[in-house]
Design a protein around this motif. Sequence first.
Motif, PDB file in Angstrom:
ATOM      1  N   PHE A  45      -0.971   1.919  -7.664  1.00 53.35           N
ATOM      2  CA  PHE A  45      -1.702   3.178  -7.590  1.00 53.35           C
ATOM      3  C   PHE A  45      -2.736   3.081  -6.478  1.00 53.35           C
ATOM      4  O   PHE A  45      -3.593   2.205  -6.492  1.00 53.35           O
ATOM      5  N   CYS A  46      -2.652   4.018  -5.513  1.00 58.32           N
ATOM      6  CA  CYS A  46      -3.617   4.042  -4.418  1.00 58.32           C
ATOM      7  C   CYS A  46      -3.851   5.491  -4.013  1.00 58.32           C
ATOM      8  O   CYS A  46      -2.938   6.171  -3.536  1.00 58.32           O
ATOM      9  N   ALA A  47      -5.080   5.981  -4.220  1.00 56.36           N
ATOM     10  CA  ALA A  47      -5.414   7.379  -3.940  1.00 56.36           C
ATOM     11  C   ALA A  47      -5.959   7.525  -2.528  1.00 56.36           C
ATOM     12  O   ALA A  47      -7.125   7.863  -2.311  1.00 56.36           O
ATOM     13  N   VAL A  48      -5.085   7.272  -1.551  1.00 58.28           N
ATOM     14  CA  VAL A  48      -5.419   7.427  -0.134  1.00 58.28           C
ATOM     15  C   VAL A  48      -4.316   8.275   0.490  1.00 58.28           C
ATOM     16  O   VAL A  48      -3.137   8.081   0.160  1.00 58.28           O
ATOM     17  N   GLY A 100      11.483  23.555  -8.095  1.00 54.94           N
ATOM     18  CA  GLY A 100      10.192  23.028  -8.509  1.00 54.94           C
ATOM     19  C   GLY A 100      10.248  21.767  -9.341  1.00 54.94           C
ATOM     20  O   GLY A 100       9.212  21.301  -9.838  1.00 54.94           O
ATOM     21  N   ASN A 101      11.442  21.207  -9.539  1.00 57.88           N
ATOM     22  CA  ASN A 101      11.561  19.962 -10.300  1.00 57.88           C
ATOM     23  C   ASN A 101      11.024  18.785  -9.499  1.00 57.88           C
ATOM     24  O   ASN A 101      11.365  18.627  -8.325  1.00 57.88           O
ATOM     25  N   CYS A 102      10.196  17.975 -10.133  1.00 57.83           N
ATOM     26  CA  CYS A 102       9.676  16.783  -9.473  1.00 57.83           C
ATOM     27  C   CYS A 102      10.774  15.730  -9.451  1.00 57.83           C
ATOM     28  O   CYS A 102      11.239  15.275 -10.505  1.00 57.83           O
ATOM     29  N   ILE A 103      11.198  15.342  -8.261  1.00 58.06           N
ATOM     30  CA  ILE A 103      12.333  14.419  -8.172  1.00 58.06           C
ATOM     31  C   ILE A 103      11.973  13.076  -7.544  1.00 58.06           C
ATOM     32  O   ILE A 103      12.809  12.173  -7.475  1.00 58.06           O
ATOM     33  N   GLY A 104      10.749  12.928  -7.044  1.00 56.76           N
ATOM     34  CA  GLY A 104      10.376  11.658  -6.447  1.00 56.76           C
ATOM     35  C   GLY A 104       9.122  11.768  -5.600  1.00 56.76           C
ATOM     36  O   GLY A 104       8.413  12.776  -5.631  1.00 56.76           O
ATOM     37  N   ALA A 105       8.871  10.710  -4.852  1.00 56.80           N
ATOM     38  CA  ALA A 105       7.705  10.684  -3.961  1.00 56.80           C
ATOM     39  C   ALA A 105       7.988   9.724  -2.824  1.00 56.80           C
ATOM     40  O   ALA A 105       8.813   8.817  -2.933  1.00 56.80           O
ATOM     41  N   ILE A 106       7.275   9.926  -1.721  1.00 53.22           N
ATOM     42  CA  ILE A 106       7.387   9.047  -0.562  1.00 53.22           C
ATOM     43  C   ILE A 106       5.989   8.582  -0.177  1.00 53.22           C
ATOM     44  O   ILE A 106       5.051   9.389  -0.106  1.00 53.22           O
ATOM     45  N   GLY A 107       5.840   7.294   0.040  1.00 48.11           N
ATOM     46  CA  GLY A 107       4.565   6.733   0.440  1.00 48.11           C
ATOM     47  C   GLY A 107       4.679   6.054   1.795  1.00 48.11           C
ATOM     48  O   GLY A 107       5.656   5.345   2.055  1.00 48.11           O
ATOM     49  N   VAL A 108       3.712   6.298   2.652  1.00 41.07           N
ATOM     50  CA  VAL A 108       3.705   5.719   4.003  1.00 41.07           C
ATOM     51  C   VAL A 108       2.350   5.076   4.262  1.00 41.07           C
ATOM     52  O   VAL A 108       1.305   5.641   3.915  1.00 41.07           O
ATOM     53  N   ILE A 138       0.840  -1.206   0.000  1.00 41.04           N
ATOM     54  CA  ILE A 138       0.000   0.000   0.000  1.00 41.04           C
ATOM     55  C   ILE A 138       0.873   1.254   0.000  1.00 41.04           C
ATOM     56  O   ILE A 138       0.586   2.229  -0.705  1.00 41.04           O
ATOM     57  N   ALA A 139       1.945   1.221   0.797  1.00 44.43           N
ATOM     58  CA  ALA A 139       2.867   2.361   0.829  1.00 44.43           C
ATOM     59  C   ALA A 139       3.465   2.601  -0.561  1.00 44.43           C
ATOM     60  O   ALA A 139       3.580   3.742  -1.024  1.00 44.43           O
ATOM     61  N   HIS A 140       3.829   1.525  -1.233  1.00 40.48           N
ATOM     62  CA  HIS A 140       4.365   1.630  -2.592  1.00 40.48           C
ATOM     63  C   HIS A 140       3.324   2.220  -3.544  1.00 40.48           C
ATOM     64  O   HIS A 140       3.626   3.078  -4.382  1.00 40.48           O
ATOM     65  N   ALA A 141       2.076   1.782  -3.409  1.00 39.21           N
ATOM     66  CA  ALA A 141       1.006   2.267  -4.281  1.00 39.21           C
ATOM     67  C   ALA A 141       0.715   3.747  -4.043  1.00 39.21           C
ATOM     68  O   ALA A 141       0.396   4.489  -4.986  1.00 39.21           O
ATOM     69  N   LYS A 142       0.822   4.210  -2.807  1.00 39.38           N
ATOM     70  CA  LYS A 142       0.622   5.627  -2.521  1.00 39.38           C
ATOM     71  C   LYS A 142       1.724   6.466  -3.180  1.00 39.38           C
ATOM     72  O   LYS A 142       1.446   7.508  -3.791  1.00 39.38           O
ATOM     73  N   ALA A 143       2.955   6.015  -3.055  1.00 42.74           N
ATOM     74  CA  ALA A 143       4.060   6.728  -3.703  1.00 42.74           C
ATOM     75  C   ALA A 143       3.903   6.678  -5.219  1.00 42.74           C
ATOM     76  O   ALA A 143       4.164   7.666  -5.921  1.00 42.74           O
ATOM     77  N   GLY A 144       3.450   5.534  -5.733  1.00 44.41           N
ATOM     78  CA  GLY A 144       3.244   5.399  -7.179  1.00 44.41           C
ATOM     79  C   GLY A 144       2.163   6.323  -7.698  1.00 44.41           C
ATOM     80  O   GLY A 144       2.283   6.886  -8.797  1.00 44.41           O
TER      81      GLY A 144
END
Length: 244
Positions: free
Chosen positions: A191-194, A205-213, A147-153
């Motif tokens: 993909f998880c929209a939570v 302002g460059n998009c460099i990544g994401a973190i999902g928890v 789920i954490a991976h899906a949130k970051a994705g």
Amino acid sequence: MLSMKIFLVVLFLCVAVAARVSPVASSSLWVRGGSDNTSTVTLEAERTNEVGSAELAAGALTETDEGIEAEQIQVEAVEVVEAGRGAVLTTSKPMLTLEAADGMASYAICEAMQREFNDISVVVVDSSGRVLVSKTMLNCPRLIPAIAHAKAGAAIGTHASSRALKAKYVPDRTPQLLAMTTIGAATNQPFCAVPGGVLCRDEHGNCIGAIGVSGASADEDEHCAIVGAQTVGLLTEPSSSALG
């Protein structure tokens, strides 16, 4: 006797006139001699040879012109490549380092421990969605890391936080959100929209990544993700935690 001389003179004059009109024809008459039919055939043969020679010469010129044109095209192509060589590769864009990603995950877990949240799992991805770091506390159920991976994705796949996606599509446009989730699963892009997926940008302002928890409540997950990213100096979306 006199008439023979007159005939020879007239014949000589005819030959001289023919020589002035067509040198090739006179040559044929002197060399070939014979009847008028023979002279005519000889003249036609020589004219045919002249025409054939002219055609061969024209063909040779055409081949030469084509060769020159091909060389010019090659030269122009090389010039174009050389002129645009600087544009063949794009300039390097900022990339999230492994050290920063590891620090983000560690800070997020520390925040969860200090706040006494439930055990969480943290996944950090780069701008392409590739997983750089995945850390999970010991008491997390098996599904939580996915789920954490899906949130970051979801965040990196849409350049929006997972909270923003939920607010945009639920409840009025839920079918669209389900379609996006299905497409993500079909293309191996979790993909998880939570709330809990936070988009990360640098100072430009460059998009460099994401973190999902995941593992705690949705607001708590997002809070830990924001703390982890901002602690290493990144800008986040959302910029602040719902927990304050």
